[in-house]
Write an enzyme that holds these catalytic residues in place. Structure first.
Site, PDB file in Angstrom:
ATOM      1  N   HIS A  74      37.669 -25.608  13.442  1.00 34.14           N
ATOM      2  CA  HIS A  74      38.997 -26.190  13.225  1.00 34.14           C
ATOM      3  C   HIS A  74      39.555 -25.923  11.830  1.00 34.14           C
ATOM      4  CE1 HIS A  74      36.980 -28.767  16.297  1.00 34.14           C
ATOM      5  NE2 HIS A  74      38.162 -28.705  16.871  1.00 34.14           N
ATOM      6  N   HIS A 128      44.036 -34.809  14.227  1.00 32.69           N
ATOM      7  CA  HIS A 128      43.160 -33.752  14.722  1.00 32.69           C
ATOM      8  C   HIS A 128      42.691 -32.903  13.540  1.00 32.69           C
ATOM      9  CE1 HIS A 128      41.936 -30.000  16.703  1.00 32.69           C
ATOM     10  NE2 HIS A 128      41.822 -30.704  17.821  1.00 32.69           N
ATOM     11  N   GLU A 130      42.132 -29.753  13.055  1.00 39.67           N
ATOM     12  CA  GLU A 130      42.904 -28.548  12.737  1.00 39.67           C
ATOM     13  C   GLU A 130      44.227 -28.916  12.060  1.00 39.67           C
ATOM     14  OE1 GLU A 130      45.538 -25.117  14.839  1.00 39.67           O
ATOM     15  OE2 GLU A 130      43.747 -25.728  15.946  1.00 39.67           O
ATOM     16  N   THR A 166      46.922 -24.575  17.182  1.00 36.42           N
ATOM     17  CA  THR A 166      46.604 -23.397  17.997  1.00 36.42           C
ATOM     18  C   THR A 166      46.204 -23.724  19.427  1.00 36.42           C
ATOM     19  OG1 THR A 166      44.287 -23.386  17.265  1.00 36.42           O
ATOM     20  CG2 THR A 166      45.863 -22.080  15.977  1.00 36.42           C
TER      21      THR A 166
END
Length: 294
Positions: A74, A128, A130, A166
């Protein structure tokens, strides 16, 4: 009953790379720290824990010195690397190359748009890993959006540059883009100052049409994924839309026999964070159900 595992499911390159790096290091070390779950799949995290991989959070990282820590696919914000330098921590960096490239794009866009009094917007799940890494490229000044209500944070009279986590849904990204364009028009803003970047990983987005086809080919579909997986939630939504007899499970213990009544064909698929060995275990359990009702 015919049971088929989707050959296109299973780990994406980034996750496979991170797990391989962890296993290589554990091959000659009794213990290795990992900042957060190496993959959003509880079964795989437990398997690697047995090999010596110890999951830590950011607070625990601050207490460590003179050790090795794995950075998962990530990616991480700049402050993680700065902390590692201060505490003499050796980082084993398994950040996905796709994520690293996106971090660089966000950093350059932030530097450019700041001079124009613009805003960086990230379409992604707040908190999250990422998204945390991407936001770190802006000094945590990006605006993170997931819903239409989140758009209230944006000043649409100013320039906006949009990127996506992504692993988000392609359809979701383009719905968000359209809503933002509508907001810009309503605010009397300039659409030419809106720069929308579809930064969704193609290994993820390409699975959507493949999964639609796979879902149509079977009476029942079992989607295997960790419940923390953003990618898993998005891809299960694709499958469930195409085939209402679709079920989300973390492992074979969650299967229910009545799901397969009258079914002659069962498909097993999963997220980019789902190991193939786990899908095989689910397939074996379904095959036992098929033998019992035959």
């Amino acid at each position: 009953m015919n049971v088929t595992i989707d050959k296109n499911s299973g780990y994406c390159f980034g996750v496979e790379y991170a797990i391989q790096m962890a296993e290589d290091e554990l091959g000659h070390s009794a213990e290795l720290y990992c900042l957060g779950d190496i993959v959003h799949n509880r079964m795989e995290v437990e398997r690697l824990h047995q090999q010596g991989l110890r999951v830590i959070d950011r607070e625990q990282l601050g207490q460590l010195h003179d050790c090795k820590v794995l950075i998962r696919a990530h990616g991480e914000p700049p402050e993680t690397y700065q902390l590692a330098l201060r505490n003499n921590i050796e980082l084993i960096d398994a950040s996905c190359p796709v994520v690293l490239k996106l971090q660089n794009r966000v950093k350059h866009a932030f530097d450019a748009t700041t001079r124009q009094n613009g805003q960086i917007v990230l379409y992604g799940q707040p908190g999250h890993a990422e998204v945390t890494g991407l936001n770190g490229q802006t000094g945590n000044r990006a605006i993170v959006v997931m819903t239409e209500q989140d758009l209230d944070q944006i000043d649409f009279r100013r320039p906006v540059t949009l990127f996506s986590q992504t692993t988000k849904s392609t359809a979701g990204f383009y719905r968000m883009k359209q809503m933002m364009e509508e907001r810009i028009a309503a605010a009397g803003g300039d659409l030419t100052t809106f720069d929308a970047n579809d930064s969704i990983c193609r290994q993820v987005s390409n699975r959507e049409p493949q999964l639609r086809k796979f879902a149509h080919e079977h009476d029942v579909v079992v989607f295997v994924s960790g419940r923390k997986s953003s990618n898993g939630k998005a891809l299960f939504g694709v499958v469930n839309h195409e085939n209402p007899r679709s079920y989300f499970v973390e492992n074979e213990q969650e299967l229910q026999d009545d799901w397969f009544e009258g079914a002659t064909s069962v498909g097993i698929c999963g997220a980019t964070s789902t190991p193939m060995w786990l899908m095989q275990r689910v397939a074996d359990r379904i095959a036992e159900v098929g033998e019992a009702v035959a």
